[in-house]
Design a protein around this motif. Structure first.
Motif, PDB file in Angstrom:
ATOM      1  N   GLU A  23       1.024  -1.099   0.062  1.00 33.28           N
ATOM      2  CA  GLU A  23       0.021   0.234  -0.038  1.00 33.28           C
ATOM      3  C   GLU A  23       0.794   1.247   0.038  1.00 33.28           C
ATOM      4  N   LYS A  24       0.122   2.391  -0.296  1.00 29.60           N
ATOM      5  CA  LYS A  24       1.089   3.589  -0.487  1.00 29.60           C
ATOM      6  C   LYS A  24       1.329   4.012   1.096  1.00 29.60           C
ATOM      7  N   GLY A  25       2.745   4.477   1.284  1.00 30.94           N
ATOM      8  CA  GLY A  25       2.986   4.771   2.446  1.00 30.94           C
ATOM      9  C   GLY A  25       3.713   3.808   3.216  1.00 30.94           C
ATOM     10  N   THR A  26       4.207   2.440   2.841  1.00 34.38           N
ATOM     11  CA  THR A  26       4.580   1.479   3.337  1.00 34.38           C
ATOM     12  C   THR A  26       6.320   1.532   3.356  1.00 34.38           C
ATOM     13  N   PRO A  27       6.931   1.556   4.385  1.00 37.50           N
ATOM     14  CA  PRO A  27       8.151   1.535   4.611  1.00 37.50           C
ATOM     15  C   PRO A  27       8.990   0.432   3.781  1.00 37.50           C
ATOM     16  N   VAL A  28       9.917   0.895   2.857  1.00 35.39           N
ATOM     17  CA  VAL A  28      10.766   0.010   1.962  1.00 35.39           C
ATOM     18  C   VAL A  28      12.175   0.061   2.192  1.00 35.39           C
ATOM     19  N   ALA A  29      12.911  -0.980   1.682  1.00 37.18           N
ATOM     20  CA  ALA A  29      14.355  -0.879   1.747  1.00 37.18           C
ATOM     21  C   ALA A  29      14.874  -1.379   0.498  1.00 37.18           C
ATOM     22  N   VAL A  30      15.846  -0.517  -0.368  1.00 38.67           N
ATOM     23  CA  VAL A  30      16.501  -1.176  -1.329  1.00 38.67           C
ATOM     24  C   VAL A  30      17.169  -2.445  -1.304  1.00 38.67           C
ATOM     25  N   VAL A  31      17.007  -3.482  -2.202  1.00 47.15           N
ATOM     26  CA  VAL A  31      17.877  -4.686  -2.024  1.00 47.15           C
ATOM     27  C   VAL A  31      18.412  -4.870  -3.229  1.00 47.15           C
ATOM     28  N   LYS A  32      18.134  -4.432  -4.367  1.00 45.24           N
ATOM     29  CA  LYS A  32      18.845  -4.566  -5.649  1.00 45.24           C
ATOM     30  C   LYS A  32      18.484  -3.456  -6.584  1.00 45.24           C
ATOM     31  N   GLN A  33      19.199  -3.288  -7.662  1.00 43.13           N
ATOM     32  CA  GLN A  33      18.972  -2.393  -8.768  1.00 43.13           C
ATOM     33  C   GLN A  33      18.808  -3.071 -10.082  1.00 43.13           C
ATOM     34  N   ASP A  34      17.869  -2.921 -10.720  1.00 41.28           N
ATOM     35  CA  ASP A  34      17.550  -3.592 -12.055  1.00 41.28           C
ATOM     36  C   ASP A  34      18.065  -2.362 -13.234  1.00 41.28           C
ATOM     37  N   SER A  35      17.645  -2.626 -14.304  1.00 46.36           N
ATOM     38  CA  SER A  35      18.120  -1.666 -15.429  1.00 46.36           C
ATOM     39  C   SER A  35      17.719  -0.238 -15.267  1.00 46.36           C
ATOM     40  N   PHE A  36      16.468  -0.101 -14.984  1.00 50.08           N
ATOM     41  CA  PHE A  36      15.804   1.185 -14.815  1.00 50.08           C
ATOM     42  C   PHE A  36      14.984   1.489 -13.502  1.00 50.08           C
ATOM     43  N   ARG A  37      14.913   0.541 -12.705  1.00 45.79           N
ATOM     44  CA  ARG A  37      14.099   0.274 -11.223  1.00 45.79           C
ATOM     45  C   ARG A  37      14.948  -0.079 -10.390  1.00 45.79           C
ATOM     46  N   LEU A  38      14.489   0.184  -8.941  1.00 44.95           N
ATOM     47  CA  LEU A  38      14.913  -0.454  -7.958  1.00 44.95           C
ATOM     48  C   LEU A  38      14.018  -1.730  -7.575  1.00 44.95           C
ATOM     49  N   ILE A  39      14.833  -2.649  -6.808  1.00 47.15           N
ATOM     50  CA  ILE A  39      14.025  -3.834  -6.509  1.00 47.15           C
ATOM     51  C   ILE A  39      13.967  -3.653  -4.683  1.00 47.15           C
ATOM     52  N   VAL A  40      12.620  -3.350  -4.494  1.00 47.28           N
ATOM     53  CA  VAL A  40      12.565  -3.049  -2.920  1.00 47.28           C
ATOM     54  C   VAL A  40      11.902  -4.302  -1.987  1.00 47.28           C
ATOM     55  N   GLU A  41      12.145  -4.261  -0.728  1.00 47.85           N
ATOM     56  CA  GLU A  41      11.468  -5.110   0.227  1.00 47.85           C
ATOM     57  C   GLU A  41      10.625  -4.295   1.535  1.00 47.85           C
ATOM     58  N   LYS A  42       9.754  -4.741   1.901  1.00 47.09           N
ATOM     59  CA  LYS A  42       9.077  -4.030   2.792  1.00 47.09           C
ATOM     60  C   LYS A  42       9.787  -4.350   4.102  1.00 47.09           C
ATOM     61  N   THR A  43       9.919  -3.246   5.006  1.00 42.64           N
ATOM     62  CA  THR A  43      10.530  -3.163   6.177  1.00 42.64           C
ATOM     63  C   THR A  43       9.542  -3.053   7.211  1.00 42.64           C
ATOM     64  N   GLU A  44       9.761  -3.473   8.417  1.00 41.32           N
ATOM     65  CA  GLU A  44       9.060  -3.580   9.791  1.00 41.32           C
ATOM     66  C   GLU A  44       9.058  -2.459  10.237  1.00 41.32           C
TER      67      GLU A  44
END
Length: 155
Positions: A134-155
Motif C-alpha cells: 500500500e501507499k506509505g509502506t516503508p521499504v528498503a532497496v535490496v537490488k537495482q535493475d536496469s531502470f528500476r529499484l528492487i525493494v522489500e517491505k521493512t518492519e
C-alpha cells in the motif's frame, strides 16, 4: 497524353504526402508512377520526350520538396504538422547509483508489484519483492535493475 499527365500528377501528390506521412511507401509508389509515365512516353513518343518527362518530374519534385520544407512549416497548417521546437524533457525517471542499495524510503503509490518510491527526496520506479504494498509502506532497496529499484517491505 492524358495518361502521362495523370500518372505524373498522382506521383507528385504522393511525393507531397510523403513528407506528412513518412515511411517511404508513398515515395516508392510515386517513383513507380514516374517510371511508368516515362515508359509510356518512350513507347509513344520516343527517347527525348521520355527524358524530358523524367527531368521535368525530377525538377518539379525537388521544387515541391523545397516548398514543403521551407515554406509549409511557416503556414498555419504547417505549424501543426512540424515540430518547431526542441523537446528538452525526458520521460524516464532519474537513474539511481549503486550507493542507493540498502537505503530506506517509502512507497508513494500502491505497488502491485511495480510503483514509485521516495528515497532521500527523489522519486524512483521500483519493483516490490514483497508483493502488493500500500501507499506509505516503508521499504528498503535490496537490488537495482536496469531502470528500476528492487525493494522489500521493512518492519
Amino acid at each position: 497524353m492524358n495518361t502521362i499527365i495523370t500518372l505524373l500528377s498522382v506521383a507528385l501528390l504522393l511525393f507531397f504526402f510523403e513528407i506528412v506521412v513518412p515511411g517511404g511507401i508513398l515515395a516508392i509508389m510515386g517513383a513507380c508512377l514516374v517510371l511508368a509515365a516515362c515508359v509510356i512516353t518512350f513507347t509513344n513518343y520516343g527517347a527525348m520526350p521520355a527524358l524530358a518527362v523524367f527531368v521535368g518530374s525530377l525538377v518539379v519534385s525537388l521544387l515541391l520538396l523545397y516548398l514543403e520544407l521551407k515554406i509549409l512549416p511557416k503556414t498555419k497548417y504547417g505549424k501543426r504538422l512540424f515540430l518547431l521546437r526542441e523537446q528538452k524533457t525526458s520521460s524516464l525517471s532519474p537513474q539511481a547509483g549503486h550507493e542507493i542499495i540498502g537505503q530506506c524510503g517509502e512507497t508513494i503509490t500502491t505497488m502491485a508489484p511495480t510503483g514509485m518510491v521516495l528515497i532521500d527526496g527523489e522519486k524512483y520506479e521500483a519493483f516490490s519483492q514483497s508483493g502488493l504494498l500500500e501507499k506509505g509502506t516503508p521499504v528498503a532497496v535490496v537490488k537495482q535493475d536496469s531502470f528500476r529499484l528492487i525493494v522489500e517491505k521493512t518492519e
